[in-house]
Design an enzyme around this catalytic site. Structure first.
Site, short mmCIF file in Angstrom:
data_model
loop_
_atom_site.label_atom_id
_atom_site.label_comp_id
_atom_site.label_asym_id
_atom_site.label_seq_id
_atom_site.Cartn_x
_atom_site.Cartn_y
_atom_site.Cartn_z
N ASP A 102 -5.70 18.43 -16.73
CA ASP A 102 -5.88 17.05 -17.10
C ASP A 102 -5.22 16.86 -18.40
OD1 ASP A 102 -7.20 14.73 -18.06
OD2 ASP A 102 -8.71 14.83 -16.74
N ARG B 146 0.91 -1.17 -0.05
CA ARG B 146 -0.05 0.11 -0.06
C ARG B 146 0.65 1.16 0.17
NH1 ARG B 146 -1.46 2.74 4.16
NH2 ARG B 146 -1.63 0.87 5.89
N TYR C 181 -14.82 16.34 -18.11
CA TYR C 181 -15.32 14.98 -18.04
C TYR C 181 -16.38 14.84 -17.19
CZ TYR C 181 -15.48 10.14 -16.69
OH TYR C 181 -15.91 8.51 -16.20
N LYS D 161 -6.47 5.24 -20.36
CA LYS D 161 -6.57 5.70 -21.86
C LYS D 161 -5.32 5.46 -22.83
CE LYS D 161 -10.70 6.92 -20.54
NZ LYS D 161 -10.90 7.10 -18.98
#
Length: 395
Positions: free
Chosen positions: A187, A64, A116, A212
């Protein structure tokens, strides 16, 4: 030596991985480099790590907190974006969610109005609940500086925007942010670091949906935050280990593998997109084509100035909603599916998919109608893509 961007997709500039480097003899005169000479960086599929002794560590304690495979991926992405550190998370939305932990109740963020839909949903339903205030404007054309208030802490943009392809001048907005002591968050998902590097233009933080273009094969989900500032790096490193949304070792490896072909994929997809955009312009059933690579696009000059390419995302408006719906059902090669940036071409209907949770008045103001289609152009033969579009549009 200094490496080109294409080579950086495949090799770290110092030639090193994260652990186990250097040469070792195997007793028969052969020199083995780190990780036993593995060309593909290994998947360290482990939850925890043994300590040599009390107070000693291998450099990894618990996955983690950090994992060698994830660390390698973060180094690669930081190198491509020109940042000092990158943070690999379980999705693009996990990255934005973690980023919002930098802010406190009462803080104000200026955000582009055409983002988005998932980002808008997060801002409206989670960040606002936590006391963060937002002002939405068209950052490409509005007088951004006029919206800066005493409690403003950041400017958040996508460029090009999703799905209407507005192009904001990153360097210009970075100048405004610096004058007012604000963070500039960009972004960069649509362009990828292969075509655009916001940190070099003055941005403080870059966001990616790694699902993406970075991963590139529609087979994994990932997100990234990249920064060039040591103070932000320290805060985010604390937050990622505290909130626990770091990317898994296997997904880190899939994304590493995808990035190796980023350069060739982006070049091919962009070349296809330019041809598809020009073809769509000639169709009677298409009333508007929005692609930054077209000279008539309002942001063409800015995009040409601040990026090395125009990307492979385009949006177009059909003459009727019925035409759009018919085309979606008739496409055979191009898949009607969420997401973008993979080797396969995908078409999206923003009204019911990516922007379904965006209030109708905002959608319509941004130009997203029931005749709007968003196309992620892949790397197939472009003549096959055009043939599929032609029969789907009934031409």
């Amino acid at each position: 030596m200094s490496l080109s961007l294409e080579t950086k997709c495949i090799h770290l500039e110092d030639g090193a991985g994260s652990v186990g480097e250097g040469a070792a003899g195997d007793g028969q005169g052969r020199a083995l480099c780190g990780h036993y000479g593995s060309v593909s960086f290994p998947i360290y599929q482990t939850a925890t790590y043994a300590h040599p002794a009390v107070g000693q560590s291998t450099g990894f304690d618990y996955s983690r907190l950090q994992n060698p495979t994830r660390e390698q991926l973060e180094k690669v992405v930081a190198q491509l974006e020109g940042g000092i550190d990158a943070f690999a998370l379980s999705s693009g939305m996990a990255a934005i969610t973690l980023l919002m932990e930098l802010f406190s109740p009462g803080d104000h963020i200026i955000a582009d109005s055409d983002l988005y839909g998932g980002t808008i949903r997060l801002f409206d339903n989670v960040s606002a609940k936590n006391g963060i205030e937002f002002t939405r404007i068209d950052c490409a054309t509005d007088n951004l500086e006029g919206y800066v208030a005493n409690n403003t802490k950041a400017i958040y943009i996508e460029t090009p925007t999703n799905p209407m392809m507005h192009v904001s001048d990153i360097a210009k907005i970075a100048g405004i942010a610096k004058r007012h002591g604000l963070l500039l968050i960009v972004d960069n998902t649509f362009m990828s670091p292969y075509f655009q590097n916001p940190i070099a233009l003055g941005a403080d933080i870059v966001i990616h949906s790694g699902t993406k273009y970075l991963a590139g094969h529609n087979d994994t989900i990932a997100g990234f935050i990249v920064t060039g500032r040591a103070d932000i790096q320290a805060r985010l490193r604390f937050l990622i280990k505290t909130t626990g949304a770091g990317l898994s070792p296997f997904d880190s490896w899939l994304t590493l593998r995808g990035i190796k072909t980023l350069a060739v994929r982006m070049e091919r997809a962009e070349a296809n997109a330019k041809k598809v955009a020009e073809w769509l312009k000639t169709q009677k059933s298409v009333v508007h084509v929005i692609y930054p690579g077209l000279p008539e696009h309002p942001g063409h000059r800015v995009q040409k100035k601040q990026a090395r390419g125009f990307g492979a995302m385009l949006t177009f408006q059909t003459d009727t909603a019925e035409r759009a719906l018919s085309a979606l059902s008739r496409m055979r090669l191009i898949r009607f599916a969420e997401s973008l940036g993979g080797v396969e071409s995908l078409v999206t209907y923003p009204v019911t998919q990516t922007h379904a949770d965006v209030p109708e008045e905002i959608r319509l103001k941004n130009g997203i109608t029931d005749a709007t289609l968003r196309l992620s152009v892949g790397i197939e033969n472009v003549d096959d893509l055009i043939a599929d579009l032609s029969q789907a549009l009934g031409q």
